[in-house]
Design a protein around this motif. Structure first.
Motif, PDB file in Angstrom:
ATOM      1  N   THR A 227       0.724  -0.895   0.300  1.00 41.56           N
ATOM      2  CA  THR A 227       0.195  -0.203   0.065  1.00 41.56           C
ATOM      3  C   THR A 227       0.477   0.647   0.135  1.00 41.56           C
ATOM      4  OG1 THR A 227      -1.727  -1.179   1.311  1.00 41.56           O
ATOM      5  CG2 THR A 227      -1.895   1.446   0.702  1.00 41.56           C
ATOM      6  N   LEU A 228       1.668   1.313   0.904  1.00 39.92           N
ATOM      7  CA  LEU A 228       2.803   2.169   0.839  1.00 39.92           C
ATOM      8  C   LEU A 228       3.736   3.061  -0.586  1.00 39.92           C
ATOM      9  CD1 LEU A 228       4.137   4.415   2.601  1.00 39.92           C
ATOM     10  CD2 LEU A 228       5.873   2.910   3.129  1.00 39.92           C
ATOM     11  N   LEU A 229       3.610   2.002  -0.837  1.00 42.71           N
ATOM     12  CA  LEU A 229       4.718   1.732  -1.987  1.00 42.71           C
ATOM     13  C   LEU A 229       3.437   2.552  -3.315  1.00 42.71           C
ATOM     14  CD1 LEU A 229       6.850  -1.745  -2.471  1.00 42.71           C
ATOM     15  CD2 LEU A 229       7.994   0.907  -1.952  1.00 42.71           C
ATOM     16  N   LEU A 230       2.770   1.502  -3.325  1.00 39.18           N
ATOM     17  CA  LEU A 230       1.519   2.533  -4.361  1.00 39.18           C
ATOM     18  C   LEU A 230       1.339   3.700  -4.330  1.00 39.18           C
ATOM     19  CD1 LEU A 230      -0.580  -1.049  -4.395  1.00 39.18           C
ATOM     20  CD2 LEU A 230       0.490  -0.046  -6.194  1.00 39.18           C
ATOM     21  N   THR A 231       1.104   4.131  -2.439  1.00 38.39           N
ATOM     22  CA  THR A 231       0.925   5.233  -2.371  1.00 38.39           C
ATOM     23  C   THR A 231       2.114   6.401  -3.348  1.00 38.39           C
ATOM     24  OG1 THR A 231       0.353   4.404  -0.705  1.00 38.39           O
ATOM     25  CG2 THR A 231       0.316   7.012  -0.921  1.00 38.39           C
ATOM     26  N   PHE A 232       3.118   5.773  -3.211  1.00 40.15           N
ATOM     27  CA  PHE A 232       3.942   6.436  -3.816  1.00 40.15           C
ATOM     28  C   PHE A 232       3.972   6.734  -5.189  1.00 40.15           C
ATOM     29  CE2 PHE A 232       6.628   6.138   0.668  1.00 40.15           C
ATOM     30  CZ  PHE A 232       6.515   6.901   0.929  1.00 40.15           C
ATOM     31  N   ALA A 233       3.793   5.488  -5.510  1.00 39.89           N
ATOM     32  CA  ALA A 233       3.454   5.275  -7.156  1.00 39.89           C
ATOM     33  C   ALA A 233       2.708   6.780  -7.967  1.00 39.89           C
ATOM     34  CB  ALA A 233       3.447   3.958  -7.915  1.00 39.89           C
ATOM     35  N   ILE A 281      -8.509   2.199  -4.649  1.00 42.30           N
ATOM     36  CA  ILE A 281      -8.792   0.402  -4.740  1.00 42.30           C
ATOM     37  C   ILE A 281      -7.280   0.929  -4.634  1.00 42.30           C
ATOM     38  CG2 ILE A 281     -10.420   1.392  -7.032  1.00 42.30           C
ATOM     39  CD1 ILE A 281      -7.374   0.450  -9.146  1.00 42.30           C
ATOM     40  N   ILE A 282      -6.388   1.449  -3.357  1.00 38.08           N
ATOM     41  CA  ILE A 282      -5.649   1.118  -3.898  1.00 38.08           C
ATOM     42  C   ILE A 282      -5.389   0.872  -1.943  1.00 38.08           C
ATOM     43  CG2 ILE A 282      -3.461   1.709  -5.994  1.00 38.08           C
ATOM     44  CD1 ILE A 282      -2.478   4.508  -3.919  1.00 38.08           C
ATOM     45  N   ASN A 283      -6.480   1.180  -1.623  1.00 35.28           N
ATOM     46  CA  ASN A 283      -6.068   1.281   0.040  1.00 35.28           C
ATOM     47  C   ASN A 283      -6.166   1.893   0.842  1.00 35.28           C
ATOM     48  OD1 ASN A 283      -7.939  -1.162   0.289  1.00 35.28           O
ATOM     49  ND2 ASN A 283      -5.604  -2.278  -0.126  1.00 35.28           N
ATOM     50  N   HIS A 285      -7.758   6.297   1.255  1.00 34.56           N
ATOM     51  CA  HIS A 285      -9.685   6.666   1.206  1.00 34.56           C
ATOM     52  C   HIS A 285      -9.718   7.770   0.055  1.00 34.56           C
ATOM     53  CE1 HIS A 285     -13.209   7.951   2.020  1.00 34.56           C
ATOM     54  NE2 HIS A 285     -13.748   7.187   3.040  1.00 34.56           N
ATOM     55  N   ALA A 286     -10.365   7.328  -1.026  1.00 37.79           N
ATOM     56  CA  ALA A 286     -11.109   8.120  -1.785  1.00 37.79           C
ATOM     57  C   ALA A 286     -10.603   9.821  -1.579  1.00 37.79           C
ATOM     58  CB  ALA A 286     -12.190   7.860  -2.378  1.00 37.79           C
ATOM     59  N   PHE A 287     -10.673   9.784  -0.398  1.00 33.00           N
ATOM     60  CA  PHE A 287     -10.477  11.776   0.281  1.00 33.00           C
ATOM     61  C   PHE A 287      -9.120  11.727  -0.305  1.00 33.00           C
ATOM     62  CE2 PHE A 287     -11.104  10.192   4.712  1.00 33.00           C
ATOM     63  CZ  PHE A 287      -9.387  10.728   5.181  1.00 33.00           C
ATOM     64  N   PHE A 288      -8.004  11.016  -0.323  1.00 37.99           N
ATOM     65  CA  PHE A 288      -7.189  11.402  -0.356  1.00 37.99           C
ATOM     66  C   PHE A 288      -6.723  12.349  -1.851  1.00 37.99           C
ATOM     67  CE2 PHE A 288      -2.599  10.239  -1.246  1.00 37.99           C
ATOM     68  CZ  PHE A 288      -1.987  11.538  -0.309  1.00 37.99           C
ATOM     69  N   GLY A 289      -7.004  11.442  -2.648  1.00 38.88           N
ATOM     70  CA  GLY A 289      -6.342  10.912  -3.897  1.00 38.88           C
ATOM     71  C   GLY A 289      -7.472  12.688  -4.482  1.00 38.88           C
ATOM     72  N   SER A 290      -8.448  13.031  -3.867  1.00 32.84           N
ATOM     73  CA  SER A 290      -9.683  13.931  -4.225  1.00 32.84           C
ATOM     74  C   SER A 290      -9.012  14.946  -3.805  1.00 32.84           C
ATOM     75  CB  SER A 290     -10.829  14.196  -3.786  1.00 32.84           C
ATOM     76  OG  SER A 290     -11.047  13.850  -2.503  1.00 32.84           O
TER      77      SER A 290
END
Length: 483
Positions: A227-233, A281-283, A285-290
């Protein structure tokens, strides 16, 4: 029984059946019951918000209290109330719409932030964020050993510790933003610092949540690393690829004096949806992406006001319509009647003091250490008080724990009360230690007479550097704040 109209060969219902079909039963129609839920929720939120405003409380407290009142803890005791207005099969629609509102609010928050200020302040942000995460989460894990006796001994102890540690250690990103917005300090250096710390916390909390969820289901804890690696990506793609491409498109329309072109606006909204979808979808929360989507909206070249154009149009409807639904929805899940013993209330009061001390002391000391040459103790204490705010993020984490069977509904109810208490004391204490002392300095910047007609969420004579807004926007701002 049906009768036939022989001229038209169509079935005709009896008169009694026609009378029954004049009105729909709202209990059987999801749209009707949803509209009724929204109507009652908004009225109650506005009434409670107005009452609480007399003691300088943010609207978010009234919204959470509205959910508690409408839920099983109060009006739910009235026979048939919950089964009619908030039946379980109707809450999914309310949850989806309210989550959409939170996504737009975080997008609005990203629009209000200046990415350059966030980037330049990382030397302050990282040490304070470390103190704001490590010590409170550690204390939370220790406290979890005390609370473990309130759940079944078959529960995975490490997963339980991580859930409680997250519930105690992390601040509430949306609630913090709401308080900063209500006090008109969201774009100040203090507001930028708080939001930056909260954004870092938000990444860490979902990583820990991924680890805890994997452990509770018997899976490997390495899921948190993924999850951490996907967040950085995700962050790299948004800032290195999406942001430059969007800036090129924006400059094209800006040179043609068509900065508010409908296609450009739609593209910005599509980026918002795509970013929220990806982070969900990368676990994370959606509000972080927004929020990240709001940050990458172009602010350059000089004279551009695309981000202001979008924020003005989102602000009113989002804050007055969607956010009350989101905060109320969390209160609907609270069962305060379970808090019915002295031992539970003793535990709850102890949690309030432990949670507060574990957050305020390390954050205040670290902030003072980092900003000792530029800021005062009141500034450092204000950071500690704000980061002690709990709310939606905490409740989401704990709610996941309840759904997985790791936490009991009693623990969830206790933490809801703790969150409400901490939010309640945030604004008054913040006013005493910081806002009151800085009010005189802010008044010195005022050169125009105060108007009785004000903008809904910003002070009518708020000091905004002229070089940050276009002439057309400043003209619009002046018109909306004049008598």
């Amino acid at each position: 029984m049906y009768y036939f109209n022989h001229a038209a060969w169509q079935p005709v219902l009896p008169l009694s059946a026609n009378r029954k079909s004049l009105f729909k039963d709202p209990r059987t129609d999801l749209l009707s019951i949803f509209l009724l839920q929204v109507f009652i929720t908004l009225i109650l939120c506005k009434i409670l918000g107005k009452i609480l405003s007399f003691i300088h409380q943010p609207a978010v407290i009234g919204q959470i209290l509205a959910g508690i009142i409408l839920g099983p803890s109060a009006l739910g005791f009235i026979p048939g109330f919950s089964s009619f207005l908030f039946a379980p099969h109707t809450l999914d629609s309310l949850q989806l719409v309210s989550s959409l509102g939170l996504i737009f609010f975080m997008f609005y928050l990203g629009l209000k932030m200046d990415p350059n200020e966030i980037r330049h302040g990382w030397r302050q942000t990282l040490p304070i964020a470390t103190a704001s995460i490590a010590i409170p989460v550690g204390v939370g894990c220790v406290v979890s050993l005390w609370l473990y006796k309130m759940v079944s001994p078959d529960i995975n102890k490490i997963a339980f510790m991580l859930f409680i540690g997250s519930g105690i250690g992390f601040s509430a990103f949306p609630v913090l933003a709401s308080i900063l917005q209500a006090n008109n300090i969201i774009t100040t250096p203090l507001g930028v610092l708080i939001i930056s710390i909260a954004a870092i916390e938000d990444i860490v909390v979902w990583v820990i949540l991924a680890i805890a969820t994997a452990l509770s289901e018997g899976g490997p804890s390495i899921g948190g690393l993924y999850t951490l690696l996907l967040t950085f990506a995700f962050l790299l793609i948004m800032f290195i690829i999406v942001r430059p491409l969007l800036s090129l498109l924006h400059r094209y329309y800006f040179r043609r004096n068509d900065e508010h072109n409908i296609y450009l606006i739609v593209i910005c909204l599509l980026i918002l949806v795509a970013a929220a979808f990806t982070s969900e979808i990368i676990n994370i929360h959606a509000f972080f992406g927004s929020f990240i989507a709001g940050l990458i909206i172009p602010r350059q070249p000089k004279g551009s006001n695309l981000h202001e154009f979008l924020s003005v149009r989102i602000e009113l409807f989002c804050i007055e319509f969607f956010l009350p639904l989101y905060f109320t929805n969390s209160g609907l899940k609270t069962h305060l009647y379970m808090l019915n013993t002295f031992q539970i209330w003793y535990t709850l009061v102890s949690l309030v003091f432990i949670v507060s001390l574990a957050k305020i002391i390390p954050v205040t000391l670290m902030t003072r250490l980092i900003t000792r040459k530029t800021e005062t103790w009141s500034y450092a204490f204000a950071v500690g008080i704000l980061m002690n705010t709990r709310g939606i993020v905490q409740l989401v984490v704990l709610n996941v724990g309840v759904e997985l069977g790791i936490l009991s509904p009693i623990i969830f109810a206790m933490f809801v009360v703790v969150a409400v208490i901490l939010i309640f004391f945030t604004t008054p204490v913040l006013y005493v230690v910081y806002l009151k002392n800085n009010a005189i300095q802010n008044k010195k910047e005022i050169k125009a007479p105060v108007s009785k007609r004000t903008h809904l969420y910003t002070h009518p004579i708020e000091h905004i550097p002229n070089n940050r807004l276009s002439k057309s926007y400043r003209k619009w701002r002046l018109q909306t704040t004049s008598v």
